[in-house]
Design an enzyme around this catalytic site. Structure first.
Site, PDB file in Angstrom:
ATOM      1  N   ARG A  59      87.396  12.210 107.156  1.00  0.00           N
ATOM      2  CA  ARG A  59      86.078  12.582 107.823  1.00  0.00           C
ATOM      3  C   ARG A  59      85.451  11.500 108.730  1.00  0.00           C
ATOM      4  O   ARG A  59      86.137  10.143 108.339  1.00  0.00           O
ATOM      5  CB  ARG A  59      84.900  12.924 107.002  1.00  0.00           C
ATOM      6  CG  ARG A  59      84.736  12.046 105.777  1.00  0.00           C
ATOM      7  CD  ARG A  59      83.553  12.171 105.239  1.00  0.00           C
ATOM      8  NE  ARG A  59      83.529  11.337 103.890  1.00  0.00           N
ATOM      9  CZ  ARG A  59      83.018  10.253 103.839  1.00  0.00           C
ATOM     10  NH1 ARG A  59      82.691   9.584 105.007  1.00  0.00           N
ATOM     11  NH2 ARG A  59      82.928   9.434 102.826  1.00  0.00           N
ATOM     12  N   ASN A  63      89.581   8.658 103.434  1.00  0.00           N
ATOM     13  CA  ASN A  63      88.460   9.613 103.677  1.00  0.00           C
ATOM     14  C   ASN A  63      88.744  10.383 104.809  1.00  0.00           C
ATOM     15  O   ASN A  63      89.148   9.937 105.851  1.00  0.00           O
ATOM     16  CB  ASN A  63      87.145   8.867 103.862  1.00  0.00           C
ATOM     17  CG  ASN A  63      86.716   8.410 102.437  1.00  0.00           C
ATOM     18  OD1 ASN A  63      86.828   9.069 101.651  1.00  0.00           O
ATOM     19  ND2 ASN A  63      86.019   7.145 102.461  1.00  0.00           N
ATOM     20  N   HIS A  75      78.982   0.494  94.042  1.00  0.00           N
ATOM     21  CA  HIS A  75      79.888   1.230  94.903  1.00  0.00           C
ATOM     22  C   HIS A  75      79.284   1.754  96.181  1.00  0.00           C
ATOM     23  O   HIS A  75      80.307   2.518  96.940  1.00  0.00           O
ATOM     24  CB  HIS A  75      80.803   1.967  93.864  1.00  0.00           C
ATOM     25  CG  HIS A  75      81.430   1.302  92.804  1.00  0.00           C
ATOM     26  ND1 HIS A  75      82.038   0.214  93.001  1.00  0.00           N
ATOM     27  CD2 HIS A  75      81.320   1.634  91.704  1.00  0.00           C
ATOM     28  CE1 HIS A  75      82.462  -0.100  91.812  1.00  0.00           C
ATOM     29  NE2 HIS A  75      81.963   0.574  90.835  1.00  0.00           N
TER      30      HIS A  75
HETATM   31  P1  ADP Z   1      85.089   6.364  95.018  1.00  0.00           P
HETATM   32  O1  ADP Z   1      85.839   7.233  95.569  1.00  0.00           O
HETATM   33  O2  ADP Z   1      84.638   6.850  93.682  1.00  0.00           O
HETATM   34  O3  ADP Z   1      84.228   5.596  95.747  1.00  0.00           O
HETATM   35  P2  ADP Z   1      87.098   4.185  95.099  1.00  0.00           P
HETATM   36  O4  ADP Z   1      88.566   4.353  94.494  1.00  0.00           O
HETATM   37  O5  ADP Z   1      86.949   4.211  96.735  1.00  0.00           O
HETATM   38  O6  ADP Z   1      86.167   5.305  94.238  1.00  0.00           O
HETATM   39  O7  ADP Z   1      86.517   2.778  94.590  1.00  0.00           O
HETATM   40  C1  ADP Z   1      85.093   2.518  95.065  1.00  0.00           C
HETATM   41  C2  ADP Z   1      85.068   1.125  94.598  1.00  0.00           C
HETATM   42  O8  ADP Z   1      85.262   0.788  93.238  1.00  0.00           O
HETATM   43  C3  ADP Z   1      85.664   0.129  95.674  1.00  0.00           C
HETATM   44  O9  ADP Z   1      85.240   0.034  96.658  1.00  0.00           O
HETATM   45  C4  ADP Z   1      85.730  -1.055  94.416  1.00  0.00           C
HETATM   46  O10 ADP Z   1      84.307  -1.942  94.485  1.00  0.00           O
HETATM   47  C5  ADP Z   1      85.886  -0.613  93.250  1.00  0.00           C
HETATM   48  N1  ADP Z   1      87.337  -0.310  92.833  1.00  0.00           N
HETATM   49  C6  ADP Z   1      88.130   0.739  93.020  1.00  0.00           C
HETATM   50  N2  ADP Z   1      89.352   0.462  92.509  1.00  0.00           N
HETATM   51  C7  ADP Z   1      89.274  -1.031  91.923  1.00  0.00           C
HETATM   52  C8  ADP Z   1      90.282  -1.798  91.410  1.00  0.00           C
HETATM   53  N3  ADP Z   1      91.574  -1.524  91.296  1.00  0.00           N
HETATM   54  N4  ADP Z   1      89.977  -3.289  91.180  1.00  0.00           N
HETATM   55  C9  ADP Z   1      88.661  -3.571  91.399  1.00  0.00           C
HETATM   56  N5  ADP Z   1      87.764  -2.686  91.885  1.00  0.00           N
HETATM   57  C10 ADP Z   1      88.058  -1.457  92.185  1.00  0.00           C
END
Ligand code: ADP
Length: 447
Positions: A291, A289, A235
């Site tokens: 920022r 985000n 991630h």
């Molecule tokens: P964080 O704030 O911990 O980075 P995010 O919500 O932005 O969490 O999600 C990070 C990553 O997790 C995304 O870029 C994607 O790769 C995966 N992810 C998050 N939600 C989903 C979903 N509903 N289905 C598939 N992958 C997901």
């Protein structure tokens, strides 16, 4: 306009902000830990203040020391960069209480977007498409089962207070659900001190596409197009590009318009990024985000607009320098994050850089805070620089990137440069056909 800005960060981003301040004729103050006394941002700033020992919690996260540094030096604004205190609502509030401008949104907007459940609720209210799932936190297993059955498996359980890719669990069937819920709750409780979790449909092969937005705090919002950050490991973004190879102009204008209107309605001030997963032509909001992002230079490359100048202008009450119709997209840009890490195992590789030579030529930008002879301290993240390449189209951009990677020399430590040299020659990358799982699969096959 501000007279003096304090930069509450380190590394390449501290330098990035410093450069913008110098261009605008604003005096700069940097803060640093004892481990960073020799850092480039300290050498180039007008003034510097040592705020504590190496651990971040005692220095770059020490609000009390940073406010004191503002008062001693007479700084009238703080740029937080990314990471550290950049999304800390309390920090924004404390600065406001001391009549120091936080270059970013209000504490309340940071708070809303920092709580994932609240953020998703707000996004939905503002007309942004979200991933189907529970309406808020799920506390009962029975309720979770009912929601999961309704949206269909697989589902993902996410921590409301989550961040940095932590606190997420996938359940592929009802049999997995109870365990996934329990694990997600206890991990979230331990990591974030808040065990609230929610459920979303798990998208199987999405791309990560994010829209750069800006608000002037007075009801105007614009977008600067999107970035595709699908190439990730655990991630964490590794390679980012703009525009996304997967979108056409119509989709770009549509999602950009939705985001710009939402930002205007919210009364948001400053830079923000609205992150989506994109699958089968549909966008699904995951988070916002509040920022500047690490990958902002690819947007600067294709728009020609300095986003840090805009942040400073907006925070000082001068408004945005551009209207939506002034923001045009030219060519293609790619950013590679160069980390002091083993290119296969990604274990950090701190140490002394014995030789550092950056590429040059048309369309090349290197944002980095290191130099030959620099000793990378082991206390902070391993990003040592970013290579950003621009070309008239994606093919030219890739040609230039390959050449620039060949010129780049970092001796004395391991870096992720060899990984990028492999990627730039890969057929899947060349045709732009990749999703968020592509890089992990590629790395696993190479083992
Ligand atoms: P964080 O704030 O911990 O980075 P995010 O919500 O932005 O969490 O999600 C990070 C990553 O997790 C995304 O870029 C994607 O790769 C995966 N992810 C998050 N939600 C989903 C979903 N509903 N289905 C598939 N992958 C997901």
């Amino acid at each position: 306009m501000f007279q003096k800005i304090l930069i509450a960060n380190r590394g390449e981003i501290a330098l990035r902000v410093l450069r913008a301040c110098k261009e605008l004729g604003i005096q700069t103050v940097v803060v640093h830990s004892t481990a960073d006394a020799d850092a480039m941002h300290v050498r180039l700033a007008d003034e510097s203040v040592c705020i504590g020992p190496p651990p971040s919690r005692d220095s770059y996260l020490n609000i009390h020391q940073i406010v004191a540094a503002c008062e001693i030096t007479g700084a009238d604004a703080v740029h937080p960069g990314y990471g550290f205190l950049s999304e800390n609502a309390k920090f924004a509030d404390i600065l406001a209480a001391h009549n120091i401008t936080f270059i970013g949104p209000t504490g309340d907007h940071i708070r809303i977007m920092g709580d994932k459940i609240e953020a998703k609720r707000t996004a939905k209210r503002l007309g942004i498409p979200v991933v189907p799932g529970s309406d808020g936190a799920v506390t009962e297993d029975k309720e979770a089962k009912r929601i999961a059955a309704a949206i269909g498996y697989p589902v993902i359980i996410k921590a409301s207070a989550g961040g940095g890719g932590r606190g997420m669990k996938v359940a592929r069937s009802e049999a997995d659900l109870e365990v996934a819920l329990q694990t997600a709750r206890s991990e979230a409780g331990a990591a974030f001190g808040d065990d609230a979790v929610y459920i979303e449909k798990y998208l199987q092969k999405p791309r990560h596409i994010e829209v750069q937005v800006f608000g002037d705090g007075a009801g105007r919002g614009v977008h600067f197009g999107e970035r595709d950050c699908s190439l990730q490991r655990r991630h964490q973004k590794v390679w980012e590009e703009a525009p996304s190879p997967a979108l056409n102009a119509e989709e770009r204008a549509h999602i950009g318009g939705v985001c710009a209107r939402a930002i205007a309605d919210l009364g948001y001030s400053g830079a923000g990024t609205i992150e989506f997963l994109y699958e089968d032509g549909e966008f699904y909001f995951i988070e916002m985000n509040t920022r500047l992002q690490v990958e902002h230079p690819v947007t600067e490359a294709i728009t020609g607009i300095d986003l840090v100048h805009e942040q400073i202008r907006v925070a000082s009450g001068g408004g945005l320098s551009v209207r939506q119709e002034d923001i045009r997209f030219h060519g293609h840009a790619i950013e590679c994050r160069i980390n002091a890490e083993d290119p296969r195992t990604f274990t950090p590789s701190p140490g002394t850089i014995t030789h550092f030579h950056t590429p040059g030529g048309l369309g090349i930008r290197v944002d980095s805070g290191v130099y030959s002879g620099y000793k990378i301290p082991p206390y902070y993240d391993s990003l040592i620089g970013k290579l950003i390449v621009h070309g008239r189209n994606r093919v030219e951009c890739m040609m230039r990137l390959r050449r620039a990677l060949d010129e780049f020399v970092v001796d004395g430590i391991k870096t992720t440069l060899p990984l990028f040299r492999d990627l730039v020659g890969n057929a899947g990358i060349a045709n732009g056909d990749y999703d968020i799982h592509w890089l992990e699969k590629y790395l696993a096959e190479g083992e």
